[in-house]
Write a protein that holds these residues in place. Sequence first.
Motif, short mmCIF file in Angstrom:
data_model
loop_
_atom_site.label_atom_id
_atom_site.label_comp_id
_atom_site.label_asym_id
_atom_site.label_seq_id
_atom_site.Cartn_x
_atom_site.Cartn_y
_atom_site.Cartn_z
N LEU A 76 5.19 35.75 24.91
CA LEU A 76 6.64 35.86 25.09
C LEU A 76 7.32 34.53 24.78
N ASN A 77 6.74 33.43 25.26
CA ASN A 77 7.30 32.10 24.99
C ASN A 77 7.27 31.78 23.49
N LEU A 78 6.20 32.16 22.80
CA LEU A 78 6.11 31.93 21.36
C LEU A 78 7.17 32.74 20.61
N VAL A 79 7.39 33.99 21.01
CA VAL A 79 8.42 34.83 20.38
C VAL A 79 9.81 34.23 20.60
N LEU A 80 10.07 33.81 21.84
CA LEU A 80 11.37 33.19 22.13
C LEU A 80 11.56 31.89 21.34
N LEU A 81 10.50 31.11 21.22
CA LEU A 81 10.57 29.87 20.45
C LEU A 81 10.86 30.18 18.97
N ALA A 82 10.24 31.22 18.44
CA ALA A 82 10.48 31.61 17.06
C ALA A 82 11.92 32.06 16.86
N VAL A 83 12.47 32.81 17.81
CA VAL A 83 13.86 33.27 17.72
C VAL A 83 14.81 32.08 17.75
N ALA B 228 14.61 30.30 14.44
CA ALA B 228 15.32 31.03 13.39
C ALA B 228 16.83 30.85 13.52
N LEU B 229 17.35 30.87 14.72
CA LEU B 229 18.78 30.66 14.93
C LEU B 229 19.22 29.26 14.50
N ILE B 230 18.42 28.27 14.84
CA ILE B 230 18.74 26.89 14.45
C ILE B 230 18.72 26.77 12.93
N ALA B 231 17.72 27.35 12.28
CA ALA B 231 17.64 27.30 10.82
C ALA B 231 18.84 28.00 10.20
N PHE B 232 19.26 29.13 10.75
CA PHE B 232 20.42 29.86 10.23
C PHE B 232 21.68 29.01 10.31
N VAL B 233 21.90 28.36 11.45
CA VAL B 233 23.10 27.55 11.63
C VAL B 233 23.08 26.34 10.69
N VAL B 234 21.96 25.66 10.59
CA VAL B 234 21.86 24.48 9.73
C VAL B 234 22.04 24.85 8.27
N LEU B 235 21.37 25.88 7.80
CA LEU B 235 21.48 26.28 6.40
C LEU B 235 22.87 26.81 6.08
N ARG B 236 23.48 27.47 7.00
CA ARG B 236 24.83 27.99 6.77
C ARG B 236 25.83 26.86 6.61
N LYS B 237 25.75 25.83 7.44
CA LYS B 237 26.66 24.69 7.31
C LYS B 237 26.46 23.97 6.00
N GLU B 238 25.21 23.79 5.58
CA GLU B 238 24.95 23.12 4.31
C GLU B 238 25.45 23.94 3.14
N GLY B 239 25.38 25.24 3.24
CA GLY B 239 25.76 26.13 2.15
C GLY B 239 27.25 26.26 1.94
#
Length: 161
Positions: free
Chosen positions: A11-18, A21-32
């Motif tokens: 459960l902790n690994l799944v939450l960490l992955a989520v 993914a959210l952090i990557a989405f926000v960072v890539l969206r700002k750069e784009g």
Amino acid sequence: MTSSNTKRLLLNLVLLAVVGALIAFVVLRKEGTGDLYKTLYDDSIGNDATELIIHAEGHEDVVIQRDGIVWNVIKPSSFVADKEKVRQLFTLLSENAESSYDIKDKDLASYGLDKDNLSVSFNGVKMIFGKFNEVTQQRFILKGDRMYLVSETVSGLMMMG
């Protein structure tokens, strides 16, 4: 007990992955969003447009000037302009230009930009409308020394006069 620890770890690994993914989405969206979003607005138009000139081949130019909050057609005849149609013309300035090209070494005739058949000027900044690209459903527009590919909806309005 081992089973509950394993479940908790998964459960902790799944939450960490989520969260990752959210952090990557926000960072890539700002750069784009940097240079990808271009519009036809130009600083030389200014923040306060006071004159529009519509040119359609075969028709007299339409000159629209602002007097306070009212837009008036002053040429070819004089009357109060339809504020919704004027507002629609201004949407052109905020349209997303998917592509932008320097016109140096470009054959403007192949894009329908070699002649001023249809154009609009905002405070003297002219935008010439070229051919409609059936594949992308966008129109070529020439402004200064740059050609843009834009999804626009005002050319039909301008051809009406």
